[in-house]
Design an enzyme around this catalytic site. Structure first.
Site, short mmCIF file in Angstrom:
data_model
loop_
_atom_site.label_atom_id
_atom_site.label_comp_id
_atom_site.label_asym_id
_atom_site.label_seq_id
_atom_site.Cartn_x
_atom_site.Cartn_y
_atom_site.Cartn_z
N SER A 142 0.84 -1.20 0.00
CA SER A 142 0.00 0.00 0.00
C SER A 142 0.87 1.25 0.00
CB SER A 142 -0.88 0.02 1.25
OG SER A 142 -1.63 1.24 1.29
N TYR A 153 -1.51 0.15 10.32
CA TYR A 153 -1.61 -0.43 8.97
C TYR A 153 -0.38 -0.04 8.15
CZ TYR A 153 -3.55 -0.80 4.15
OH TYR A 153 -3.76 -1.08 2.83
N1 LIG Z 1 -8.80 -0.71 -1.67
C1 LIG Z 1 -7.85 0.20 -1.52
O1 LIG Z 1 -8.11 1.40 -1.61
C2 LIG Z 1 -6.42 -0.24 -1.24
C3 LIG Z 1 -5.40 0.72 -1.22
C4 LIG Z 1 -4.09 0.31 -0.96
C5 LIG Z 1 -3.82 -1.01 -0.71
N2 LIG Z 1 -4.84 -1.92 -0.72
C6 LIG Z 1 -4.51 -3.32 -0.43
O2 LIG Z 1 -5.02 -4.13 -1.46
C7 LIG Z 1 -5.45 -5.39 -0.91
C8 LIG Z 1 -6.90 -5.64 -1.32
O3 LIG Z 1 -7.67 -4.54 -0.89
P1 LIG Z 1 -9.26 -4.52 -1.11
O4 LIG Z 1 -9.72 -3.15 -0.79
O5 LIG Z 1 -9.59 -5.09 -2.43
O6 LIG Z 1 -9.68 -5.51 0.07
P2 LIG Z 1 -11.13 -5.85 0.68
O7 LIG Z 1 -11.13 -5.40 2.10
O8 LIG Z 1 -12.23 -5.35 -0.20
O9 LIG Z 1 -11.13 -7.45 0.61
C9 LIG Z 1 -10.23 -8.17 1.37
C10 LIG Z 1 -10.57 -9.64 1.23
O10 LIG Z 1 -9.69 -10.36 2.11
C11 LIG Z 1 -10.45 -11.27 2.88
N3 LIG Z 1 -9.82 -11.47 4.18
C12 LIG Z 1 -9.66 -10.54 5.16
N4 LIG Z 1 -9.07 -11.09 6.21
C13 LIG Z 1 -8.84 -12.39 5.89
C14 LIG Z 1 -8.25 -13.48 6.57
N5 LIG Z 1 -7.79 -13.34 7.82
N6 LIG Z 1 -8.16 -14.67 5.97
C15 LIG Z 1 -8.64 -14.83 4.71
N7 LIG Z 1 -9.22 -13.83 4.00
C16 LIG Z 1 -9.31 -12.63 4.60
C17 LIG Z 1 -11.82 -10.63 3.01
O11 LIG Z 1 -12.81 -11.61 3.31
C18 LIG Z 1 -12.00 -9.98 1.65
O12 LIG Z 1 -12.58 -10.85 0.71
C19 LIG Z 1 -5.24 -5.29 0.59
O13 LIG Z 1 -4.02 -5.91 0.94
C20 LIG Z 1 -5.16 -3.81 0.84
O14 LIG Z 1 -4.38 -3.50 1.98
C21 LIG Z 1 -6.13 -1.57 -0.98
#
Ligand SMILES: NC(=O)c1ccc[n+]([C@@H]2O[C@H](COP(=O)([O-])OP(=O)(O)OC[C@H]3O[C@@H](n4cnc5c(N)ncnc54)[C@H](O)[C@@H]3O)[C@@H](O)[C@H]2O)c1
Length: 258
Positions: A142, A153
């Site tokens: 991130s 985080y």
């Molecule tokens: N969405 C953003 O704006 C953003 C920005 C920067 C980085 N990221 C990173 O990208 C990645 C995906 O983000 P997103 O927004 O698509 O995520 P999200 O929160 O929409 O989805 C996360 C998924 O991970 C699963 N999950 C969570 N904890 C779990 C566990 N302990 N075991 C198994 N599954 C688990 C959830 O059920 C969900 O399906 C993450 O690592 C996030 O930190 C996202």
């Protein structure tokens, strides 16, 4: 676009029930990969089934436990005859607060969610990649390594970057590449699985909006990215097109370097 970059490859994607992980897993399947969709959400098998005509499966595991990580990797290898690529999508800030407002247990929860699953799966997948004599791990980090309202985080994702660089250095001699992207704020449909199961208070919504302003203003484009804009660089790094790239963390945040 008619690429088949993952034809004959076994790809494991964590956090594949929604968001960026779902997008990565479905596109890897569309490009010929045999894909295991791993998630804690019990509907992950239904998401895997959306990849019509492709060889996919869903696997439910809590990746905040080592047992869950190992079970998922072992299942993928058994189901598809080995593993070529792991994409670590699990993560995401649970709460947005100034650091002084975090309770100690909340700090731990952020590290458990956004660092430990990647650390565990990287370890659990290694025997399978070593058996193949090659492999690729793409960690989803991130730009929040430099950002406000989510210091725990930020620390977790800084850890993901460190795992990426050190593991890449250590395992290059085994033909294993380890890379990461650092997404910026990404527009997504409303989450079926909320980051914070207990919901956000009115105060937390204000802190969240402060973080959104900071994230948006830190980009050159002054906008969030799309899921497709995150999926494409992840799958480029996962593919053989990136065969000379390892140990790198690629910012995908409209100019924000994280
Ligand atoms: N969405 C953003 O704006 C953003 C920005 C920067 C980085 N990221 C990173 O990208 C990645 C995906 O983000 P997103 O927004 O698509 O995520 P999200 O929160 O929409 O989805 C996360 C998924 O991970 C699963 N999950 C969570 N904890 C779990 C566990 N302990 N075991 C198994 N599954 C688990 C959830 O059920 C969900 O399906 C993450 O690592 C996030 O930190 C996202």
């Amino acid at each position: 676009m008619n690429m088949q970059r993952f034809s004959g490859k076994v790809v494991v994607v964590t956090g594949a029930a929604q968001g960026i992980g779902r997008g990565v897993a479905l596109r890897a399947a569309a490009e010929g990969g045999k894909v295991l969709f791993v998630d804690r959400a019990d509907f992950v098998a239904a998401v895997a089934a959306e990849a019509q005509g492709a060889e996919t499966a869903g696997f439910v595991a809590d990746l905040e436990t080592y047992e869950g990580a190992k079970a998922a990797m072992d299942f993928a290898a058994q189901q598809f005859g080995g593993i070529d690529i792991l994409v670590n999508g699990v993560g995401g800030a649970i709460r947005m607060r100034p650091f002084a407002e975090f309770e100690p247990a909340q700090i731990d929860a952020e590290i458990r969610r956004s660092l430990m699953p990647t650390l565990y799966t990287c370890h659990a997948v290694l025997p399978h990649l070593l058996e193949r004599g090659r492999g690729t791990i793409v960690n989803v980090s991130s730009n929040a390594t430099r950002g406000i309202r989510r210091v725990p985080y930020s620390a977790a994702k800084g850890g993901v970057n460190a795992v990426t660089q050190s593991l890449a250095m250590e395992y290059a001699e085994h033909n294993i590449r380890v890379v990461a992207t650092a997404p910026g704020g990404t527009d997504a449909p409303p989450r079926r699985i909320p980051r914070n199961a207990t919901g956000d208070s009115e105060q937390e919504k204000v802190w969240m909006s402060e973080a959104v302003v900071q994230v948006t203003e830190s980009t050159f484009f002054k906008r969030y990215g799309t899921i497709d804009e995150q999926v494409a660089p992840i799958l480029f790094l996962a593919s053989d097109e990136a065969s000379y790239i390892t140990g790198s963390v690629l910012p995908v945040a409209g100019g924000d370097m994280g």
